[in-house]
Design a protein around this motif. Structure first.
Motif, mmCIF file in Angstrom:
data_model
loop_
_atom_site.group_PDB
_atom_site.id
_atom_site.type_symbol
_atom_site.label_atom_id
_atom_site.label_comp_id
_atom_site.label_asym_id
_atom_site.label_seq_id
_atom_site.Cartn_x
_atom_site.Cartn_y
_atom_site.Cartn_z
ATOM 1 N N GLY A 79 0.762 -1.239 0.000
ATOM 2 C CA GLY A 79 0.000 0.000 0.000
ATOM 3 C C GLY A 79 0.788 1.281 0.000
ATOM 4 N N ALA A 80 2.120 1.215 -0.071
ATOM 5 C CA ALA A 80 2.918 2.441 -0.143
ATOM 6 C C ALA A 80 2.653 3.143 -1.473
ATOM 7 N N ASP A 81 2.407 4.438 -1.420
ATOM 8 C CA ASP A 81 2.141 5.222 -2.620
ATOM 9 C C ASP A 81 3.419 5.765 -3.235
ATOM 10 N N GLY A 82 4.527 5.633 -2.500
ATOM 11 C CA GLY A 82 5.817 6.097 -2.973
ATOM 12 C C GLY A 82 6.905 5.609 -2.044
ATOM 13 N N LEU A 83 8.143 5.919 -2.398
ATOM 14 C CA LEU A 83 9.298 5.461 -1.636
ATOM 15 C C LEU A 83 10.241 6.626 -1.389
ATOM 16 N N THR A 84 10.884 6.634 -0.240
ATOM 17 C CA THR A 84 11.968 7.573 0.044
ATOM 18 C C THR A 84 13.249 6.759 0.114
ATOM 19 N N MET A 85 14.259 7.185 -0.662
ATOM 20 C CA MET A 85 15.497 6.422 -0.764
ATOM 21 C C MET A 85 16.671 7.391 -0.864
ATOM 22 N N ILE A 86 17.628 7.243 0.075
ATOM 23 C CA ILE A 86 17.805 6.172 1.028
ATOM 24 C C ILE A 86 17.963 6.750 2.435
ATOM 25 N N ASN A 87 17.846 5.877 3.420
ATOM 26 C CA ASN A 87 18.189 6.271 4.776
ATOM 27 C C ASN A 87 19.712 6.164 4.931
ATOM 28 N N THR A 88 20.203 6.447 6.107
ATOM 29 C CA THR A 88 21.646 6.378 6.346
ATOM 30 C C THR A 88 22.163 4.950 6.267
ATOM 31 N N LEU A 89 23.462 4.818 6.057
ATOM 32 C CA LEU A 89 24.126 3.517 6.103
ATOM 33 C C LEU A 89 24.659 3.303 7.514
ATOM 34 N N LEU A 90 24.620 2.082 7.989
ATOM 35 C CA LEU A 90 25.145 1.790 9.315
ATOM 36 C C LEU A 90 26.665 1.845 9.291
ATOM 37 N N GLY A 91 27.245 2.653 10.183
ATOM 38 C CA GLY A 91 28.693 2.805 10.225
ATOM 39 C C GLY A 91 29.214 2.910 11.643
ATOM 40 N N MET A 92 30.513 3.033 11.748
ATOM 41 C CA MET A 92 31.156 3.093 13.064
ATOM 42 C C MET A 92 32.497 3.789 12.930
ATOM 43 N N ALA A 93 32.905 4.494 13.970
ATOM 44 C CA ALA A 93 34.214 5.149 14.007
ATOM 45 C C ALA A 93 34.890 4.847 15.337
ATOM 46 N N ILE A 94 36.216 4.660 15.289
ATOM 47 C CA ILE A 94 37.016 4.392 16.484
ATOM 48 C C ILE A 94 37.875 5.606 16.806
ATOM 49 N N ASP A 95 37.850 6.033 18.051
ATOM 50 C CA ASP A 95 38.754 7.078 18.525
ATOM 51 C C ASP A 95 40.121 6.429 18.734
ATOM 52 N N THR A 96 41.089 6.779 17.892
ATOM 53 C CA THR A 96 42.390 6.107 17.954
ATOM 54 C C THR A 96 43.291 6.638 19.064
ATOM 55 N N ASP A 97 42.868 7.699 19.770
ATOM 56 C CA ASP A 97 43.597 8.132 20.966
ATOM 57 C C ASP A 97 43.157 7.296 22.170
ATOM 58 N N ARG A 98 41.858 7.153 22.317
ATOM 59 C CA ARG A 98 41.328 6.389 23.446
ATOM 60 C C ARG A 98 41.114 4.921 23.100
ATOM 61 N N LEU A 99 41.186 4.601 21.792
ATOM 62 C CA LEU A 99 40.993 3.234 21.302
ATOM 63 C C LEU A 99 39.663 2.642 21.769
ATOM 64 N N ARG A 100 38.615 3.432 21.519
ATOM 65 C CA ARG A 100 37.264 3.010 21.836
ATOM 66 C C ARG A 100 36.312 3.654 20.830
ATOM 67 N N PRO A 101 35.096 3.139 20.700
ATOM 68 C CA PRO A 101 34.146 3.733 19.758
ATOM 69 C C PRO A 101 33.897 5.209 20.048
ATOM 70 N N GLN A 102 33.796 6.015 18.989
ATOM 71 C CA GLN A 102 33.550 7.444 19.165
ATOM 72 C C GLN A 102 32.123 7.726 19.626
ATOM 73 N N LEU A 103 31.179 6.886 19.221
ATOM 74 C CA LEU A 103 29.776 7.107 19.562
ATOM 75 C C LEU A 103 29.392 6.332 20.812
ATOM 76 N N GLY A 104 28.571 6.960 21.648
ATOM 77 C CA GLY A 104 28.095 6.287 22.849
ATOM 78 C C GLY A 104 27.296 5.042 22.518
ATOM 79 N N GLY A 105 26.592 5.070 21.393
ATOM 80 C CA GLY A 105 25.808 3.921 20.958
ATOM 81 C C GLY A 105 26.584 2.954 20.088
ATOM 82 N N VAL A 106 27.881 3.159 19.971
ATOM 83 C CA VAL A 106 28.824 2.334 19.200
ATOM 84 C C VAL A 106 28.651 2.538 17.700
ATOM 85 N N THR A 107 27.506 2.164 17.139
ATOM 86 C CA THR A 107 27.275 2.358 15.706
ATOM 87 C C THR A 107 26.340 3.533 15.482
#
Length: 315
Positions: A189-217
């Motif tokens: 029943g969709a009358d149209g589409l929205t494309m695209i949403n974001t891609l799932l990604g991740m970044a590492i803080d190389t000083d602290r050697l831990r994920p940059q985001l609190g939610g990891v991805t």
């Protein structure tokens, strides 16, 4: 002058430029920089049934070609949205494409029903269904990664809204075959589409050697994802040309910063274009992109915007 209007499932918009959900709050912030009524449609931040605090901080991280965000759909819930935000958008004459989200298919339906009941519903030109949300009933599987789950959400939302109000399923690129998801949504029943949403990604803080985001991805947006958006739009529009999917309008989004960027999505098959991440460093970006796109089409000798939609498929 180029005729810049576009029609999405029976709804005529003055022009094809929109904001992208989550990048311009619910209108008042961006209205300080330009009249949001000048957009083809204002797309709101995705709203859920209940107030939501979002994910842990930090929530954003820069990348060489865009940004990662892990906001977690923070918001005041649908009751506050229909009491405050939607009436304000209506008061300034904006054409609105509310984005709705949910952790279950029934939550999507509840939000759609509450939206319809709003006295300000008259300003709504359509509803964007953000199915790129984890399904709490299925161990966190994202709706948009499963044809059946996507179809169920779309079908339940369709039941709650008037037939003359189109719904646009927002698809995730994080799938093996996006045409399969698109076909399931349109069939439901969709009358149209929205494309695209974001891609799932991740970044590492190389000083602290831990994920940059609190939610990891987080969701990757910005210029780096535009080729993915072009590819996805092309594939789904081609499937429509070949009769594998019924023909419905596509709203293109992903890494648009300039009129030329927008033209690329349109030539691939988009009937409207959203501008998102670019507004963080240029709040007037949606209107600037509209002006640049209009000038480009005039320079190339086109009489109307509609003449360019999907043109790359026939050249």
């Amino acid at each position: 002058m180029v005729e810049m209007s576009t029609t999405l499932s029976g709804r005529r918009l003055a022009n094809p430029l929109m904001t992208a959900s989550g990048c311009a709050a619910n209108g008042q912030e961006l209205h300080r920089f330009f009249d949001v009524a000048g957009l083809g449609a204002f797309v709101t931040k995705s709203v859920m049934a209940d107030p939501r605090s979002g994910r842990d901080t930090p929530r954003m991280a820069e990348t060489p070609s865009g940004m990662l965000n892990s906001i977690g759909l923070q918001g005041p819930g649908i009751a506050a949205f229909v009491e405050h935000d939607l009436p304000w958008l209506a008061s300034v004459g904006a054409t609105v494409l509310p984005s709705i989200a949910g952790g279950s298919s029934t939550e999507f339906a509840h939000v759609a029903a509450a939206l319809r009941a709003s006295p300000a519903f008259g300003c709504v030109a359509g509803v964007e269904v953000n199915i790129s949300c984890p399904n709490v009933a299925n161990r966190g599987l994202v709706f948009a990664c499963d044809p059946l789950a996507s179809a169920k959400v779309v079908a339940l939302v369709r039941e709650q809204l008037p037939r003359d109000v189109p719904i646009f399923a927002k698809l995730s690129p994080d799938v093996t075959d996006i045409t399969t998801i698109a076909a399931a949504c349109v069939k439901a029943g969709a009358d149209g589409l929205t494309m695209i949403n974001t891609l799932l990604g991740m970044a590492i803080d190389t000083d602290r050697l831990r994920p940059q985001l609190g939610g990891v991805t987080g969701g990757l947006s910005g210029p780096g994802i535009r080729p993915v958006a072009v590819r996805a739009i092309w594939q789904v529009r081609q499937a429509m040309f070949e009769g594998r999917i019924p023909t419905v309008p596509i709203i293109g989004v992903g890494g648009v910063r300039t009129g030329n960027d927008a033209l690329e999505l349109v030539a691939a098959g988009a009937s409207a274009v959203q501008v998102g991440t670019a507004t963080f460093n240029d709040p007037s970006a949606p209107m600037r992109v509209l002006a640049e796109l209009t000038e480009l089409l005039e320079t190339k000798g086109f009489a109307s915007f509609a003449d360019v939609v999907g043109i790359a498929h026939v050249r």
